[in-house]
Write an enzyme that holds these catalytic residues in place. Structure first.
Site, mmCIF file in Angstrom:
data_model
loop_
_atom_site.group_PDB
_atom_site.id
_atom_site.type_symbol
_atom_site.label_atom_id
_atom_site.label_comp_id
_atom_site.label_asym_id
_atom_site.label_seq_id
_atom_site.Cartn_x
_atom_site.Cartn_y
_atom_site.Cartn_z
ATOM 1 N N SER A 197 0.807 -1.224 0.000
ATOM 2 C CA SER A 197 0.000 0.000 0.000
ATOM 3 C C SER A 197 0.836 1.268 0.000
ATOM 4 O O SER A 197 0.739 2.108 0.901
ATOM 5 C CB SER A 197 -0.934 -0.017 1.209
ATOM 6 O OG SER A 197 -1.686 -1.194 1.195
ATOM 7 N N ARG A 210 8.050 6.412 -3.675
ATOM 8 C CA ARG A 210 8.400 7.171 -2.458
ATOM 9 C C ARG A 210 7.628 6.572 -1.297
ATOM 10 O O ARG A 210 6.565 6.001 -1.481
ATOM 11 C CB ARG A 210 8.038 8.640 -2.625
ATOM 12 C CG ARG A 210 6.531 8.893 -2.738
ATOM 13 C CD ARG A 210 6.220 10.288 -3.200
ATOM 14 N NE ARG A 210 6.648 10.439 -4.582
ATOM 15 C CZ ARG A 210 5.944 9.995 -5.637
ATOM 16 N NH1 ARG A 210 4.805 9.358 -5.450
ATOM 17 N NH2 ARG A 210 6.394 10.165 -6.850
ATOM 18 N N ASP A 254 -3.509 -1.730 -2.524
ATOM 19 C CA ASP A 254 -4.731 -2.142 -1.809
ATOM 20 C C ASP A 254 -5.985 -1.567 -2.462
ATOM 21 O O ASP A 254 -7.060 -2.183 -2.414
ATOM 22 C CB ASP A 254 -4.666 -1.791 -0.323
ATOM 23 C CG ASP A 254 -4.370 -0.339 -0.045
ATOM 24 O OD1 ASP A 254 -4.591 0.077 1.109
ATOM 25 O OD2 ASP A 254 -3.929 0.371 -0.947
#
Ligand SMILES: Nc1ncnc2c1ncn2[C@@H]1O[C@H](COP(=O)(O)OP(=O)(O)O)[C@@H](O)[C@H]1O
Ligand SMILES: O=P(O)(O)OC[C@H]1O[C@@H](O)[C@H](O)[C@@H](O)[C@@H]1O
Length: 480
Positions: free
Chosen positions: A155, A170, A208
């Site tokens: 996620s 990132r 997700d």
């Protein structure tokens, strides 16, 4: 104030804030209130930013093609493992796809170790492989005849040139593990699994929200997007390859302009240029003090990781002006992230007129004693922050609907803020009505509904879809 009557102590009756405090509360109320006009302005900009993210030039919102090129039929079958590395927990799920839009799951949840956000990559993947080992031994005590296929729900914003790749763009949600940004996390997991001799093969990496989209579509074909309002915020939807200029010339011959493509928007990054979101000085401080300043501007104003922190900063500001908590020891209140989002959530749930639960919560979290007026200002601020989160949360939903021309939609949502924050669902539905100016006597055509288990079942279904494509010799990534 929406509280039941019920005095335990009749002389405690709130009659309003003192003038100075009222003035401050009025300013904060104005700064945190998202009007219909602001919602519409944000959403219109959001639509153009979604398009920009799909262009060759790119924009603030990553708009990551997730290499899920089919809709689930609801008839996928088989046993699959899934893991979900979220912002607060690691979940391991065994999914038994039964077909006929039915599936069963068995899962275990492991709290992420406190220091994990700044641990090493080795420590992170050792933790994950160790949880997987425990789970497989528990569910398959007699071992397995061949490696179990696994869908890896990761996620975080990860670029994908294929379904079995995830290059971390990132970190978000306060993570700052060195040596992982710019790297493919799939081999890192697969190597750790091998090292622990766990009989597992990673067959798909998904976000997700993509999992939430696919799992919810498996059971409800009206699903148009998968949304997470949890530690972070994000959304996924299906576009078509022909509407994604940045994929031009990069897909295989078995993929054409009408082929569906799930997009992980990563719209927590919306408006990093600060053109439309009404940021307060508290939002700016949170951003500047975060591990990745300038990133995730949208997420930092509305998601679970930050709501408690916004409240803390406002309380500290009022206290520094001598308006509340006079002569009290503010040591705890000065600790960043000492208030997680369950604090404002529970403050809003106190049903009593004189807010005794708020008193207890403040004592527990901050070791402070608060009088009736202070309890009311804490309650008011929690309501303003909760309401702002709900209203900002629907802009991504509305933008996807406008971009794709959806007149009706089931928007499948998951995450603790959606599932647990008091009033979130009602406030978000009201915000959609405000934004689209639907008349009160009609059924809302676009509704937010509880999602299926995206990071579990969704990962499994995507693993099944991927295996089916590979079996037919179809592509699951950019052309070789
Ligand atoms: N009662 C609550 N109301 C709203 N948010 C909550 C509540 N309890 C926990 N949270 C927040 O929800 C987030 C956890 O979201 P969740 O969806 O459970 O996990 P993840 O983000 O790892 O998938 C945390 O930021 C936490 O502060
Ligand atoms: O489920 P969580 O941890 O709240 O994550 C929600 C979103 O959080 C964002 O920070 C991530 O970049 C997204 O990839 C993710 O979907």
């Amino acid at each position: 104030m929406t509280t039941a009557n019920g005095y335990q102590n009749s002389e405690e009756k709130f009659t309003g804030f003192n003038d100075e405090l009222q003035k401050e509360v009025d300013v904060i109320t104005k700064d945190l209130t998202i009007s219909k006009e602001i919602l519409q302005k944000i959403t219109n900009h959001f639509v153009s930013e979604l398009e920009k993210g799909l262009s060759k030039k790119g924009g603030n919102i990553p708009m990551i093609p997730g290499w899920v090129l089919d809709f689930p039929t609801g008839n996928e079958t088989g046993d699959y493992l899934a893991i979900d590395l979220g912002g607060t927990n690691l979940r391991v799920v065994l999914v038994k796809l039964r077909g006929n839009r039915k599936f069963d799951t068995v899962s275990s949840k492991y709290s992420l170790p406190d220091n994990i956000r700044t641990a090493t990559a080795d420590e992170l993947f050792t933790f994950i492989a160790d949880c997987l080992k425990k789970f497989v031994e528990q569910e398959y005590p007699n071992g397995v005849s061949e490696p179990l296929p696994l869908g890896f729900t990761f996620s975080y914003p990860a670029s994908q040139n294929s379904i079995t790749e995830g290059i971390l763009q990132r970190w978000t949600k306060g993570f700052d593990i060195k040596g992982m940004e710019g790297k493919d996390v799939v081999p890192m997991l697969q190597d750790a699994i091998k090292h622990f001799h766990v009989p597992i093969e990673v067959v798909a990496l998904i976000n997700d929200t993509t999992g939430t989209l696919v799992a919810s579509m498996y059971t409800d074909s009206e699903t148009k997007m998968g949304l997470i309002f949890g530690t972070g915020c994000n959304g996924a939807y299906y576009d078509v390859v022909g509407a994604i200029p940045k994929l031009e010339g990069r897909v295989d011959t078995d993929v054409n302009d009408d082929t569906p493509m799930a997009i992980n928007c990563e719209y927590g990054a919306f408006d990093n240029e600060h053109l439309v979101l009404p940021r307060t000085k508290y939002d700016i401080q949170i951003d500047e003090e975060s591990p990745r300043p300038g990133q995730q501007s949208n997420e930092k104003m509305m998601s679970g990781y930050y709501l408690g922190e916004v409240l803390r900063l406002i309380l500290l500001d009022l206290a520094s002006k001598g308006l509340i908590l006079k002569d009290q020891d503010l040591e705890n209140l000065k600790k960043p992230f000492v208030l997680d989002t369950s604090f404002p959530a529970q403050v809003e749930e106190d049903p009593f007129e004189h807010l005794p639960n708020v008193k207890e919560l403040v004592k527990k979290f901050l070791n402070l004693d608060v009088n009736l007026e202070e309890r009311y200002v804490i309650r008011r601020l929690a309501e303003l922050i909760g309401e702002r989160s709900s209203r900002l949360s629907i802009c991504g939903i509305a933008a996807i609907c406008k971009k794709r021309g959806y007149k009706t939609a089931h928007c499948a949502a998951d995450g603790s803020v959606y599932n647990k924050y008091p009033g979130f669902k009602e406030r978000a539905a009201k915000a959609l009505r405000d934004l689209f100016e639907w008349s009160d006597d009609q059924e809302d055509p676009i509704i937010i509904v509880p999602a299926e288990d995206g990071s579990g079942a969704g990962a499994a279904i995507i693993a099944a879809l991927t295996q089916a494509r590979l079996k037919k010799g179809l592509s699951v990534g950019v052309k070789k």
